[in-house]
Design a protein around this motif. Structure first.
Motif, PDB file in Angstrom:
ATOM      1  N   ALA A 164       0.854  -1.188   0.000  1.00  0.00           N
ATOM      2  CA  ALA A 164       0.000   0.000   0.000  1.00  0.00           C
ATOM      3  C   ALA A 164       0.888   1.235   0.000  1.00  0.00           C
ATOM      4  O   ALA A 164       2.005   1.210   0.524  1.00  0.00           O
ATOM      5  CB  ALA A 164      -0.922   0.005   1.215  1.00  0.00           C
ATOM      6  N   ALA A 165       0.379   2.317  -0.586  1.00  0.00           N
ATOM      7  CA  ALA A 165       1.172   3.544  -0.674  1.00  0.00           C
ATOM      8  C   ALA A 165       1.569   4.047   0.710  1.00  0.00           C
ATOM      9  O   ALA A 165       2.681   4.556   0.905  1.00  0.00           O
ATOM     10  CB  ALA A 165       0.377   4.610  -1.420  1.00  0.00           C
ATOM     11  N   GLU A 166       0.670   3.855   1.690  1.00  0.00           N
ATOM     12  CA  GLU A 166       0.980   4.315   3.047  1.00  0.00           C
ATOM     13  C   GLU A 166       2.210   3.606   3.611  1.00  0.00           C
ATOM     14  O   GLU A 166       2.973   4.194   4.377  1.00  0.00           O
ATOM     15  CB  GLU A 166      -0.220   4.078   3.969  1.00  0.00           C
ATOM     16  CG  GLU A 166      -1.418   4.984   3.721  1.00  0.00           C
ATOM     17  CD  GLU A 166      -2.153   4.646   2.431  1.00  0.00           C
ATOM     18  OE1 GLU A 166      -2.829   5.537   1.886  1.00  0.00           O
ATOM     19  OE2 GLU A 166      -2.027   3.486   1.965  1.00  0.00           O
ATOM     20  N   ARG A 167       2.402   2.334   3.216  1.00  0.00           N
ATOM     21  CA  ARG A 167       3.579   1.596   3.669  1.00  0.00           C
ATOM     22  C   ARG A 167       4.842   2.125   2.973  1.00  0.00           C
ATOM     23  O   ARG A 167       5.914   2.157   3.561  1.00  0.00           O
ATOM     24  CB  ARG A 167       3.402   0.107   3.380  1.00  0.00           C
ATOM     25  CG  ARG A 167       2.237  -0.539   4.109  1.00  0.00           C
ATOM     26  CD  ARG A 167       2.515  -0.551   5.606  1.00  0.00           C
ATOM     27  NE  ARG A 167       3.656  -1.407   5.909  1.00  0.00           N
ATOM     28  CZ  ARG A 167       4.450  -1.230   6.976  1.00  0.00           C
ATOM     29  NH1 ARG A 167       4.230  -0.231   7.810  1.00  0.00           N
ATOM     30  NH2 ARG A 167       5.464  -2.050   7.179  1.00  0.00           N
ATOM     31  N   GLU A 168       4.715   2.551   1.732  1.00  0.00           N
ATOM     32  CA  GLU A 168       5.849   3.171   1.040  1.00  0.00           C
ATOM     33  C   GLU A 168       6.265   4.452   1.757  1.00  0.00           C
ATOM     34  O   GLU A 168       7.462   4.685   1.983  1.00  0.00           O
ATOM     35  CB  GLU A 168       5.477   3.495  -0.410  1.00  0.00           C
ATOM     36  CG  GLU A 168       5.173   2.269  -1.273  1.00  0.00           C
ATOM     37  CD  GLU A 168       4.666   2.635  -2.659  1.00  0.00           C
ATOM     38  OE1 GLU A 168       4.549   1.735  -3.494  1.00  0.00           O
ATOM     39  OE2 GLU A 168       4.386   3.834  -2.898  1.00  0.00           O
ATOM     40  N   TYR A 169       5.262   5.276   2.138  1.00  0.00           N
ATOM     41  CA  TYR A 169       5.565   6.512   2.851  1.00  0.00           C
ATOM     42  C   TYR A 169       6.219   6.209   4.193  1.00  0.00           C
ATOM     43  O   TYR A 169       7.209   6.833   4.568  1.00  0.00           O
ATOM     44  CB  TYR A 169       4.293   7.332   3.093  1.00  0.00           C
ATOM     45  CG  TYR A 169       3.438   7.578   1.879  1.00  0.00           C
ATOM     46  CD1 TYR A 169       3.992   7.771   0.613  1.00  0.00           C
ATOM     47  CD2 TYR A 169       2.038   7.625   1.993  1.00  0.00           C
ATOM     48  CE1 TYR A 169       3.189   8.009  -0.500  1.00  0.00           C
ATOM     49  CE2 TYR A 169       1.233   7.870   0.895  1.00  0.00           C
ATOM     50  CZ  TYR A 169       1.815   8.046  -0.351  1.00  0.00           C
ATOM     51  OH  TYR A 169       1.018   8.269  -1.446  1.00  0.00           O
ATOM     52  N   GLU A 170       5.642   5.249   4.910  1.00  0.00           N
ATOM     53  CA  GLU A 170       6.118   4.913   6.252  1.00  0.00           C
ATOM     54  C   GLU A 170       7.570   4.432   6.222  1.00  0.00           C
ATOM     55  O   GLU A 170       8.387   4.801   7.080  1.00  0.00           O
ATOM     56  CB  GLU A 170       5.219   3.833   6.861  1.00  0.00           C
ATOM     57  CG  GLU A 170       5.571   3.434   8.284  1.00  0.00           C
ATOM     58  CD  GLU A 170       5.208   4.515   9.297  1.00  0.00           C
ATOM     59  OE1 GLU A 170       5.899   4.592  10.322  1.00  0.00           O
ATOM     60  OE2 GLU A 170       4.245   5.266   9.041  1.00  0.00           O
ATOM     61  N   LEU A 171       7.898   3.605   5.228  1.00  0.00           N
ATOM     62  CA  LEU A 171       9.220   2.992   5.153  1.00  0.00           C
ATOM     63  C   LEU A 171      10.196   3.790   4.293  1.00  0.00           C
ATOM     64  O   LEU A 171      11.337   3.355   4.090  1.00  0.00           O
ATOM     65  CB  LEU A 171       9.095   1.559   4.619  1.00  0.00           C
ATOM     66  CG  LEU A 171       8.286   0.606   5.503  1.00  0.00           C
ATOM     67  CD1 LEU A 171       8.029  -0.709   4.784  1.00  0.00           C
ATOM     68  CD2 LEU A 171       9.032   0.349   6.812  1.00  0.00           C
ATOM     69  N   MET A 172       9.738   4.930   3.765  1.00  0.00           N
ATOM     70  CA  MET A 172      10.607   5.795   2.956  1.00  0.00           C
ATOM     71  C   MET A 172      11.177   5.041   1.753  1.00  0.00           C
ATOM     72  O   MET A 172      12.373   5.101   1.453  1.00  0.00           O
ATOM     73  CB  MET A 172      11.745   6.367   3.813  1.00  0.00           C
ATOM     74  CG  MET A 172      11.296   7.094   5.065  1.00  0.00           C
ATOM     75  SD  MET A 172      10.576   8.725   4.722  1.00  0.00           S
ATOM     76  CE  MET A 172      12.050   9.688   4.402  1.00  0.00           C
ATOM     77  N   MET A 173      10.280   4.338   1.045  1.00  0.00           N
ATOM     78  CA  MET A 173      10.677   3.562  -0.129  1.00  0.00           C
ATOM     79  C   MET A 173       9.973   4.149  -1.352  1.00  0.00           C
ATOM     80  O   MET A 173       8.742   4.133  -1.440  1.00  0.00           O
ATOM     81  CB  MET A 173      10.306   2.099   0.052  1.00  0.00           C
ATOM     82  CG  MET A 173      11.007   1.416   1.224  1.00  0.00           C
ATOM     83  SD  MET A 173      12.764   1.140   0.918  1.00  0.00           S
ATOM     84  CE  MET A 173      12.686  -0.276  -0.164  1.00  0.00           C
ATOM     85  N   ASP A 187       2.530  14.320  -2.788  1.00  0.00           N
ATOM     86  CA  ASP A 187       1.330  14.810  -2.095  1.00  0.00           C
ATOM     87  C   ASP A 187       0.896  13.822  -1.017  1.00  0.00           C
ATOM     88  O   ASP A 187       0.566  14.213   0.108  1.00  0.00           O
ATOM     89  CB  ASP A 187       0.190  15.018  -3.093  1.00  0.00           C
ATOM     90  CG  ASP A 187       0.409  16.230  -3.992  1.00  0.00           C
ATOM     91  OD1 ASP A 187       1.274  17.057  -3.672  1.00  0.00           O
ATOM     92  OD2 ASP A 187      -0.286  16.320  -5.028  1.00  0.00           O
ATOM     93  N   GLY A 188       0.887  12.522  -1.375  1.00  0.00           N
ATOM     94  CA  GLY A 188       0.520  11.500  -0.396  1.00  0.00           C
ATOM     95  C   GLY A 188       1.530  11.415   0.736  1.00  0.00           C
ATOM     96  O   GLY A 188       1.159  11.228   1.902  1.00  0.00           O
ATOM     97  N   PHE A 189       2.788  11.555   0.417  1.00  0.00           N
ATOM     98  CA  PHE A 189       3.854  11.499   1.427  1.00  0.00           C
ATOM     99  C   PHE A 189       3.704  12.660   2.411  1.00  0.00           C
ATOM    100  O   PHE A 189       3.778  12.473   3.636  1.00  0.00           O
ATOM    101  CB  PHE A 189       5.210  11.545   0.722  1.00  0.00           C
ATOM    102  CG  PHE A 189       6.390  11.474   1.639  1.00  0.00           C
ATOM    103  CD1 PHE A 189       6.918  10.254   2.037  1.00  0.00           C
ATOM    104  CD2 PHE A 189       7.007  12.635   2.109  1.00  0.00           C
ATOM    105  CE1 PHE A 189       8.015  10.181   2.886  1.00  0.00           C
ATOM    106  CE2 PHE A 189       8.101  12.582   2.952  1.00  0.00           C
ATOM    107  CZ  PHE A 189       8.617  11.345   3.343  1.00  0.00           C
ATOM    108  N   ASP A 190       3.505  13.861   1.877  1.00  0.00           N
ATOM    109  CA  ASP A 190       3.372  15.035   2.748  1.00  0.00           C
ATOM    110  C   ASP A 190       2.142  14.935   3.635  1.00  0.00           C
ATOM    111  O   ASP A 190       2.157  15.361   4.802  1.00  0.00           O
ATOM    112  CB  ASP A 190       3.302  16.314   1.897  1.00  0.00           C
ATOM    113  CG  ASP A 190       4.630  16.669   1.250  1.00  0.00           C
ATOM    114  OD1 ASP A 190       5.665  16.089   1.653  1.00  0.00           O
ATOM    115  OD2 ASP A 190       4.636  17.523   0.338  1.00  0.00           O
ATOM    116  N   LYS A 191       1.061  14.365   3.091  1.00  0.00           N
ATOM    117  CA  LYS A 191      -0.151  14.186   3.895  1.00  0.00           C
ATOM    118  C   LYS A 191       0.080  13.161   4.994  1.00  0.00           C
ATOM    119  O   LYS A 191      -0.398  13.318   6.127  1.00  0.00           O
ATOM    120  CB  LYS A 191      -1.310  13.758   2.992  1.00  0.00           C
ATOM    121  CG  LYS A 191      -2.650  13.661   3.699  1.00  0.00           C
ATOM    122  CD  LYS A 191      -3.754  13.310   2.712  1.00  0.00           C
ATOM    123  CE  LYS A 191      -5.105  13.211   3.409  1.00  0.00           C
ATOM    124  NZ  LYS A 191      -6.201  12.860   2.445  1.00  0.00           N
TER     125      LYS A 191
END
Length: 273
Positions: A164-173, A187-191
């Motif tokens: 999921a995209a949220e896991r990409e943001y969380e793990l900085m991948m 945008d998703g990362f900043d949110k």
């Protein structure tokens, strides 16, 4: 008076890959299939991410005496085949196909491990590792399975879950499929990392964008373009000379290339369908 039958110009990597996607650039049909393994793909991604040179391409303008049967690069959409190419890629197939597969195509990459085991991979850049000057950039390039969940021994989950995209943001991948178009991901990362307490993380991504992603956006590749007046004999000699990185071309393949220029599919005549 003798004159050059080629010219060398730098082209934006994105433009070249988009031309492959649309079928404006295709391959001579006798070219071998794409064969690069996972490690070579990672090394290529790492080189471009650092703006290191990966070598020139060589193309042949279509519409002249040489009339090779074209085929799109592997993974291009079906519509590309119906498009008449403006040029054929004589040298650089493996590099261009690899970069097209991992970036613009937007689908899982079917490749092999160094031990020739077939695998399906999505590729990511570890943001923290990519910005660590003490690490080799290749250490920051990660290949994950089709479901984006890394497993350890005996199939148990043992690594990151990037499903999921949220896991990409969380793990900085960061997904390599979005190196040319990062706005939506950012945008998703900043949110995800909103608030003053997470400003450092947001600034880290801005640094990653400047030092890594913009290298993809502004990367230029030197292209040696043979004009359409180049003779078929010259083209085949050039093709033989430049394709030395892997298994060398044998006499049958060169003869096949010569006949392909006349529209004959010698390989099919010899081996059958």
């Amino acid at each position: 008076m003798a004159g050059s039958t080629f010219q060398t110009n730098p082209f934006d990597l994105y433009k070249l890959l988009d031309d492959c996607h649309r079928g404006n650039i295709q391959l001579p049909d006798f070219q071998r299939s794409w064969v690069w393994d996972e490690d070579r793909i990672k090394s290529l991604i790492a080189s471009v991410s650092r703006a290191f040179p990966v070598g020139a391409l060589m193309t042949l303008d279509t519409g002249g005496e040489v009339n090779f049967k074209p085929r799109p690069v592997e993974g291009a959409p079906a519509e590309a085949k119906s498009n008449r190419p403006q040029s054929l890629l004589l040298d650089g197939q493996q590099r261009m196909t690899s970069l097209y597969q991992v970036t613009l195509r937007g689908k899982v990459v079917e490749t092999v491990t160094p031990k020739k085991k077939k695998v399906k991979r999505w590729f990511y850049i570890d943001i923290n590792k990519a910005l660590d000057p003490s690490l080799d950039r290749e250490e920051a390039i990660v290949g994950v399975p089709e479901d984006r969940i890394v497993r350890g021994e005996f199939g148990r989950e043992g690594g990151p879950d990037l499903s999921a995209a949220e896991r990409e943001y969380e793990l900085m991948m960061y997904p390599v499929t979005q190196v040319f178009d990062w706005d939506k991901w950012q945008d998703g990362f900043d949110k995800h990392w909103k608030g003053d307490e997470n400003e450092q993380r947001r600034e880290l991504f801005r640094q990653f964008k400047r030092e890594v992603l913009e290298n993809f956006k502004y990367y230029r590749v030197p292209v040696i373009a043979l004009d359409r007046n180049t003779s078929k004999e010259a083209v085949c000699v050039v093709f033989e000379k430049v394709n030395t990185g892997g298994k060398p071309l044998d006499a049958f393949e060169l003869v096949t290339a010569m006949y392909a220029a006349e529209g004959h599919e010698l390989r099919k005549d010899w081996y059958g369908d």
